[in-house]
Scaffold this motif. Structure first.
Motif, mmCIF file in Angstrom:
data_model
loop_
_atom_site.group_PDB
_atom_site.id
_atom_site.type_symbol
_atom_site.label_atom_id
_atom_site.label_comp_id
_atom_site.label_asym_id
_atom_site.label_seq_id
_atom_site.Cartn_x
_atom_site.Cartn_y
_atom_site.Cartn_z
ATOM 1 N N ARG A 236 1.032 -1.171 0.040
ATOM 2 C CA ARG A 236 0.023 0.026 0.027
ATOM 3 C C ARG A 236 0.977 1.179 0.119
ATOM 4 O O ARG A 236 0.570 2.304 -0.618
ATOM 5 N N VAL A 241 -0.499 -3.777 -5.824
ATOM 6 C CA VAL A 241 -1.488 -4.810 -5.242
ATOM 7 C C VAL A 241 -0.799 -6.015 -5.839
ATOM 8 O O VAL A 241 -0.067 -6.397 -6.788
ATOM 9 N N THR A 267 -5.021 -7.326 -4.769
ATOM 10 C CA THR A 267 -5.354 -6.705 -3.629
ATOM 11 C C THR A 267 -3.950 -6.388 -2.381
ATOM 12 O O THR A 267 -3.072 -7.257 -2.817
ATOM 13 N N HIS A 269 -4.975 -5.714 0.491
ATOM 14 C CA HIS A 269 -5.675 -5.651 1.841
ATOM 15 C C HIS A 269 -5.222 -6.597 2.739
ATOM 16 O O HIS A 269 -5.112 -7.860 2.477
ATOM 17 N N ALA A 272 -7.365 -10.070 3.387
ATOM 18 C CA ALA A 272 -7.331 -10.976 2.199
ATOM 19 C C ALA A 272 -5.866 -11.697 2.160
ATOM 20 O O ALA A 272 -6.188 -12.819 1.990
ATOM 21 N N ARG A 309 -11.234 -3.337 -8.810
ATOM 22 C CA ARG A 309 -11.692 -3.660 -7.662
ATOM 23 C C ARG A 309 -13.048 -4.176 -7.531
ATOM 24 O O ARG A 309 -13.966 -3.309 -8.196
ATOM 25 N N HIS A 321 -11.408 -1.548 5.485
ATOM 26 C CA HIS A 321 -10.474 -0.777 4.797
ATOM 27 C C HIS A 321 -10.214 0.716 5.337
ATOM 28 O O HIS A 321 -9.172 1.087 5.570
#
Length: 367
Positions: A236, A241, A267, A269, A272, A309, A321
């Protein structure tokens, strides 16, 4: 050569193709700590203000061809290097050691021999290049490894000057036809290698080594949680990603097992990535395996703005998020270790089981 010293004729006096225009920059933080991926990306953006021809050399170096920028900025390469050095120090608190020459080989060697924060120029003159290379060990030449250096030293060719004075046929007999020819050219300061602008890294990895061979699946899962959370934060911060995640488990007998899982979508995230890491670990079916280390690698990276996304109508997903964005801001301000997942500390904060999977084993029960 020290910054600000006379570097000879300026851009108007010497054609651009005859000026030293290759910069090899080594970045060093003021306190000696490793350069972070986010800071390295910002320093590459700083170089991009002067030239688009930049080859990133992670984790803390870069090669830049500034020949096309000399006339535009009305400065020679040493003048541009001084601007880079001052801006990196003022804006990012990073010291730059810069080597300048007509090709990447000489620029790299100039930077390696320079003091921290120094700018060293190798003039585009045959006699100056020969003097610069003469007494350096043969192993200083890029591409001459320990085995090749030992082979050359066995024949008395222990310095770059002696290698340059040797007949090409002799070097080819010692090192082979292709390698001997390349070493002969490099010993004379010849390197036709261009600066190739490269994309961002295609993968990012992190490893955890246990203090002792680990049998407890709970501790292995906590290690995976920390690794996945750290990888997500790194991606990030660099605006990337991942499309896949690879788990490598190293055992007490030094054997390894590697498994890769494609993610549902690109991703960075954290949850995940953690879920994918847990699934990879569970699929291995480790029972009494003695694990020495676990490593995660985020594969097939791409820019976040270029990745599609999947929209979610789950309020908890949107909330996760937003929390993650707040955590990233806290880490950027107070340091990477300021915020960590509670489950990574063990005890009552054990990692939860995979969503959609039945709990199995002592490490898969909820607290």
């Amino acid at each position: 050569m020290t910054p600000g010293a006379d570097t000879g004729p300026g851009p108007a006096a010497v054609p651009a193709e005859r000026q030293p225009g290759m910069l090899h920059i080594r970045f060093r933080t003021a306190d000696g700590t490793p350069l972070g991926a986010g800071c390295f990306a910002q320093l590459l953006q700083l170089l991009a203000q002067f030239t688009p021809v930049i080859e990133a050399l992670p984790p803390d170096a870069a090669l830049a061809d500034v020949r096309g920028a000399l006339r535009y900025f009305d400065r020679d390469a040493a003048g541009l290097a001084e601007l880079v050095r001052l801006r990196a120090l003022a804006w990012h608190g990073v010291r730059c050691t810069i080597g300048i020459a007509v090709n990447p080989l000489l620029a790299r060697m100039a930077a390696q021999g320079a003091a921290p924060g120094e700018i060293r120029v190798v003039p585009d003159d045959a006699a100056a290049v020969a003097a610069f290379l003469d007494r350096r060990p043969a192993s200083a030449l890029h591409g001459v490894g320990p085995a090749a250096a030992r082979a050359l030293c066995a024949y008395g060719l222990d310095s770059v000057g002696r290698v340059a004075a040797a007949p090409p046929a002799t070097l080819q007999r010692i090192l082979g036809a292709r390698t001997g020819r390349v070493v002969y050219e490099r010993a004379r300061g010849i390197d036709p290698t261009p600066v190739v602008p490269n994309a961002a890294a295609r993968s990012a990895a992190a490893e955890h080594r246990f203090a002792h061979d680990e049998l407890d699946p709970d501790r292995r899962r906590r290690a995976l949680l920390s690794l996945a959370d750290g990888l997500g934060a790194r991606m990030r911060a660099s605006g990337q990603v991942a499309r896949a995640l690879t788990l490598t488990v190293r055992y007490a007998d030094r054997s390894t097992t590697t498994r890769t899982r494609r993610l549902a979508g690109p991703t960075a995230h954290g949850p995940a990535l953690v879920e994918a890491a847990y699934a990879l670990h569970a699929a291995l079916g480790l029972q009494r395996a003695r694990v020495r280390s676990v490593a995660l690698r985020a594969e097939d990276l791409c820019r976040a703005e270029l990745a599609a996304r999947q929209l979610s109508f789950d309020p908890s997903d949107d909330r996760a998020h937003r929390i993650e964005a707040a955590v990233d801001r806290a880490r950027a301000r107070f340091g990477d270790g300021s915020v960590r997942p509670a489950a990574a500390f063990g005890g009552a904060g054990r990692p939860p089981p995979l969503r959609g999977a039945k709990p199995s084993g002592p490490g898969a029960t909820r607290p």
